[in-house]
Motif scaffolding. Sequence first.
Motif, PDB file in Angstrom:
ATOM      1  N   UNK A  62       0.826  -1.167   0.020  1.00  0.00           N
ATOM      2  CA  UNK A  62      -0.093  -0.011  -0.145  1.00  0.00           C
ATOM      3  C   UNK A  62       0.759   1.130  -0.049  1.00  0.00           C
ATOM      4  N   UNK A  63       0.529   2.327  -0.713  1.00  0.00           N
ATOM      5  CA  UNK A  63       1.169   3.529  -0.885  1.00  0.00           C
ATOM      6  C   UNK A  63       0.412   4.765  -0.655  1.00  0.00           C
ATOM      7  N   UNK A  64       0.695   5.535   0.001  1.00  0.00           N
ATOM      8  CA  UNK A  64       0.271   7.068  -0.161  1.00  0.00           C
ATOM      9  C   UNK A  64       0.262   7.781  -1.232  1.00  0.00           C
ATOM     10  N   UNK A  65       1.477   7.793  -2.058  1.00  0.00           N
ATOM     11  CA  UNK A  65       1.433   8.662  -3.361  1.00  0.00           C
ATOM     12  C   UNK A  65       1.999   7.779  -4.412  1.00  0.00           C
ATOM     13  N   UNK A  66       1.386   8.223  -5.708  1.00  0.00           N
ATOM     14  CA  UNK A  66       1.766   7.458  -6.669  1.00  0.00           C
ATOM     15  C   UNK A  66       3.301   7.519  -7.057  1.00  0.00           C
ATOM     16  N   UNK A  67       3.970   8.630  -6.734  1.00  0.00           N
ATOM     17  CA  UNK A  67       5.477   8.393  -6.776  1.00  0.00           C
ATOM     18  C   UNK A  67       6.274   7.774  -6.153  1.00  0.00           C
ATOM     19  N   UNK A  68       5.655   7.605  -4.579  1.00  0.00           N
ATOM     20  CA  UNK A  68       6.430   6.751  -3.968  1.00  0.00           C
ATOM     21  C   UNK A  68       6.005   5.049  -4.343  1.00  0.00           C
TER      22      UNK A  68
END
Length: 398
Positions: A62-68
């Motif tokens: 799971x990620x909070x941002x597309x870049x990450x």
Amino acid sequence: MVLKLAIVGCGGMAEAHLRAYTAIKQREPGKFEFAAMCDPVLASAEKFANIATQSQNFKPRVYKSVEDMLSKEALDAVDICTPHSEHHKAAIACLNAGADVMVEKPFGITVKASKAIIEAARKNNRIVAVAENVRRGLSQRTAYWIINERKMLGEPRLFFAQHAGWENPAEERVWHWRIEKMLGGGGMVMDSGAHFADMLRYLYGDPETVYARVTQFEKWPHKKRDKIVYDEREDTWIALITFKNGLICTWSWSIAAPGYSYTNVVHYGSKGCLLDHGDVFHGPFDNAEVIIQDGLKKVTYSMRTLEREFLESLDSERRRRLFPHGIMNGVFVECYDFLDAVENRRKPEVDGEEGLKAKAICEAIYESAYLGQPVNYRDVLEGRVEAYQKPINEYFGL
Ligand SMILES: NC(=O)c1ccc[n+]([C@@H]2O[C@H](COP(=O)([O-])OP(=O)(O)OC[C@H]3O[C@@H](n4cnc5c(N)ncnc54)[C@H](O)[C@@H]3O)[C@@H](O)[C@H]2O)c1
């Protein structure tokens, strides 16, 4: 090869996509895996990851941002279900990272944003699909067959899609991204209207001119934390659209018409009409009727009967392509079409160009209203008319 899929934006519509992918996985377990879920609200991404875990033997990251997410994952396919303001940002980042994308409707927040996505796909030799589910339903496919293949209505002439209704402006409402122009790009003209615009092109081809009035009669207060903010969307529009094939269409909608409500949707050709019974965005519906004028007599066919005849007319290859695994749910079909296009390196049915062309109908309505004059559809599509969209484009540096 098992495709690595991520969902970006784990909200309301994405949940329907998640269900559709899960249903695909039940039928073709090796087609793809849920690799990642991304949402700034991590709990939403977590919820999606937990649901996805029930259909595979590991939990998607799971990620909070597309870049990450893109810095840590090697993804094949990304399904973007964010607010409209994020569509082009997320899509371009994913395309530049080498993934194919499917973007929810309306494709980009403006015509320019849509073109920027198409350009990123071209540069990276990637696939762009637009998640347009409505045209893929059984009644909509049947309507295409009625009008364009069986030609039951004769030559297309007129089309009326009108809704006048009333909603209470004083009702307590809570802020949502849709009410802000810079987040939504516009109101129902391009929100649910994106489906209708796609369907119009699907049934009738490209428009020629658009003349519209778009207005807000009422103030629509919304509670944003301890503040009251106002809805920036239209509550009413009336549009006159002419098509290259000669069709003349009126499309109107209001939630600020007190006292009497009605919805009227009829497609007329030279031989008869398709009378729909639903809303002005998602039809034609299963309860529509075709009424053919035979001299002074009228002959009525129910959509249900015509749907059966349409299905019987399909050869097995076309039936499989339109309704994979026999499923007629538009969201299932669009997700399947996306994965299949990625796997087989082919054009999806609704690609970026199709998404852009539907988008340009909605923007032509705003542009015409903004300028107070008719606009040529091609001028909007090709970016020569963009006065309404200009502040949005500037805001996003497009
Ligand atoms: N096809 C249809 O019938 C249909 C129906 C409803 C909505 N939609 C479309 O689906 C999209 C999402 O609408 P919704 O109703 O699900 O909205 P929503 O508000 O329920 O969900 C949006 C989600 O995106 C997340 N998000 C916001 N910024 C993000 C970012 N930068 N990166 C990743 N995630 C981000 C939000 O936290 C939220 O969880 C819109 O394009 C909308 O027009 C389509």
